[in-house]
Design an enzyme around this catalytic site. Structure first.
Site, short mmCIF file in Angstrom:
data_model
loop_
_atom_site.label_atom_id
_atom_site.label_comp_id
_atom_site.label_asym_id
_atom_site.label_seq_id
_atom_site.Cartn_x
_atom_site.Cartn_y
_atom_site.Cartn_z
CG ASP A 49 -0.50 95.84 132.33
OD1 ASP A 49 0.44 96.50 131.89
OD2 ASP A 49 -1.66 95.97 131.88
CE LYS B 268 2.36 94.25 129.36
NZ LYS B 268 0.99 94.53 128.86
CG PHE C 285 -2.08 92.89 124.78
CD1 PHE C 285 -2.69 93.11 126.01
CD2 PHE C 285 -2.44 91.76 124.06
CE1 PHE C 285 -3.62 92.21 126.51
CE2 PHE C 285 -3.38 90.86 124.56
CZ PHE C 285 -3.96 91.09 125.79
CB VAL C 286 2.91 89.80 125.68
CG1 VAL C 286 4.00 90.81 125.38
CG2 VAL C 286 2.60 89.78 127.17
NE ARG D 99 -6.56 81.41 128.81
CZ ARG D 99 -6.50 82.55 129.50
NH1 ARG D 99 -5.34 83.02 129.88
NH2 ARG D 99 -7.59 83.21 129.78
CD GLU E 44 -1.12 87.47 138.57
OE1 GLU E 44 -1.18 86.87 137.48
OE2 GLU E 44 -2.00 88.27 138.93
CG ASP E 45 -0.76 86.14 133.80
OD1 ASP E 45 -0.79 86.90 134.79
OD2 ASP E 45 -1.68 86.08 132.97
N GLY F 162 -4.17 82.79 133.53
CA GLY F 162 -2.94 83.19 132.83
C GLY F 162 -1.67 82.47 133.27
P1 5GP Z 1 -2.80 94.43 136.12
O1 5GP Z 1 -3.88 94.41 137.17
O2 5GP Z 1 -1.41 94.25 136.68
O3 5GP Z 1 -2.90 95.67 135.27
O4 5GP Z 1 -3.08 93.27 135.11
C1 5GP Z 1 -3.19 92.03 135.57
C2 5GP Z 1 -3.77 91.02 134.62
O5 5GP Z 1 -4.08 91.55 133.34
C3 5GP Z 1 -2.74 89.96 134.37
O6 5GP Z 1 -2.73 88.99 135.38
C4 5GP Z 1 -3.16 89.43 133.02
O7 5GP Z 1 -4.15 88.46 133.19
C5 5GP Z 1 -3.71 90.66 132.32
N1 5GP Z 1 -2.69 91.29 131.46
C6 5GP Z 1 -1.90 92.35 131.73
N2 5GP Z 1 -1.08 92.64 130.70
C7 5GP Z 1 -1.35 91.71 129.75
C8 5GP Z 1 -0.79 91.44 128.45
O8 5GP Z 1 0.09 92.11 127.92
N3 5GP Z 1 -1.31 90.36 127.79
C9 5GP Z 1 -2.31 89.59 128.31
N4 5GP Z 1 -2.73 88.58 127.57
N5 5GP Z 1 -2.84 89.80 129.53
C10 5GP Z 1 -2.36 90.85 130.23
MG MG Z 2 -2.80 87.07 135.85
#
Ligand code: 5GP
Ligand code: MG
Length: 199
Positions: free
Chosen positions: A120, A148, A173-174, A186, A116-117, A55
């Site tokens: 969440d 977020k 979701f983005v 991507r 990181e991208d 990401g």
């Molecule tokens: P987390 O563990 O913080 O819930 O999520 C981490 C990973 O989930 C991020 O690094 C990303 O790869 C994916 N992710 C979380 N939210 C989104 C979103 O809104 N869009 C996309 N495409 N990936 C997300």
């Molecule tokens: Mg990521």
């Protein structure tokens, strides 16, 4: 017709894709974030980045080039590594983190910045940070293009000592600028938020 005007298929549901952050807004913010980070790491005297694949591929590349351009002295000594994690299935967090490939270089004693991208729930990052801390880096910080805040489920202390964030966004979701849905989208240069299409 602008890109994604026809909507995006998420499984069997057609979703509306609304431009949330334009390419130029993202580029400007990446540059200002790079300036902020370059100042901090010039003082520390070094910077070792860890790009979390897939990401943050575009974010990492743009940010590192901008840091090196802003502070050439730092740019000359910057080093980088990648780690490939997967934690997401469809548009909901699985809460489980799978490592697809590991780091190639030890980080003991280094000033480490994880790229990181998106943060969440924060679960992926907290697992990664806990694992990296075992190696005792000199410092450990995170730069995330997106965050977020409404969805955060872990304590801030689990997400490293310092966090640089590009944009705080809502819970939707983005896709785009590295972020995918099922491997697609991507390589869009803007970021789009998906929402159900109203008839
Ligand atoms: P987390 O563990 O913080 O819930 O999520 C981490 C990973 O989930 C991020 O690094 C990303 O790869 C994916 N992710 C979380 N939210 C989104 C979103 O809104 N869009 C996309 N495409 N990936 C997300
Ligand atoms: Mg990521």
């Amino acid at each position: 017709m602008a890109v994604l005007d026809g909507g995006v298929m998420v499984g069997k549901t057609k979703m509306l894709a609304r431009e949330l952050l334009s390419a130029s807004v993202i580029q400007d913010r990446v540059k200002s974030l790079a300036a902020e980070i370059a100042t901090v790491y010039l003082q520390k005297g070094e910077l070792h980045t860890i790009t979390v694949l897939n990401g943050s591929l575009h974010f990492s590349s743009a940010l590192r080039l901008a840091i090196a351009e802003k502070q050439p002295a730092l740019g000359e000594s910057m080093t980088s590594d990648t780690i490939h994690l997967a934690s997401y299935h469809g548009t909901g967090s699985s809460g489980r983190v799978r490592k697809i490939s590991d780091l190639n270089h030890p980080i003991t004693g280094k000033h480490v910045l994880v790229l990181e991208d998106i943060i969440d729930t924060g679960k992926t990052l907290s697992v990664l940070v806990a694992e990296l801390r075992i190696q005792q880096p000199a410092s450990l910080a995170v730069a995330s293009l997106l965050r977020k805040p409404e969805k955060l489920m872990v304590d801030k202390s689990e997400l490293s000592e310092e966090i640089f964030v590009g944009f705080d966004i809502g819970p939707e979701f983005v896709i785009g600028y590295g972020l995918d849905y099922d491997g697609l989208y991507r390589d869009l240069s803007a970021i789009y938020a998906l929402s159900p299409m109203t008839k």
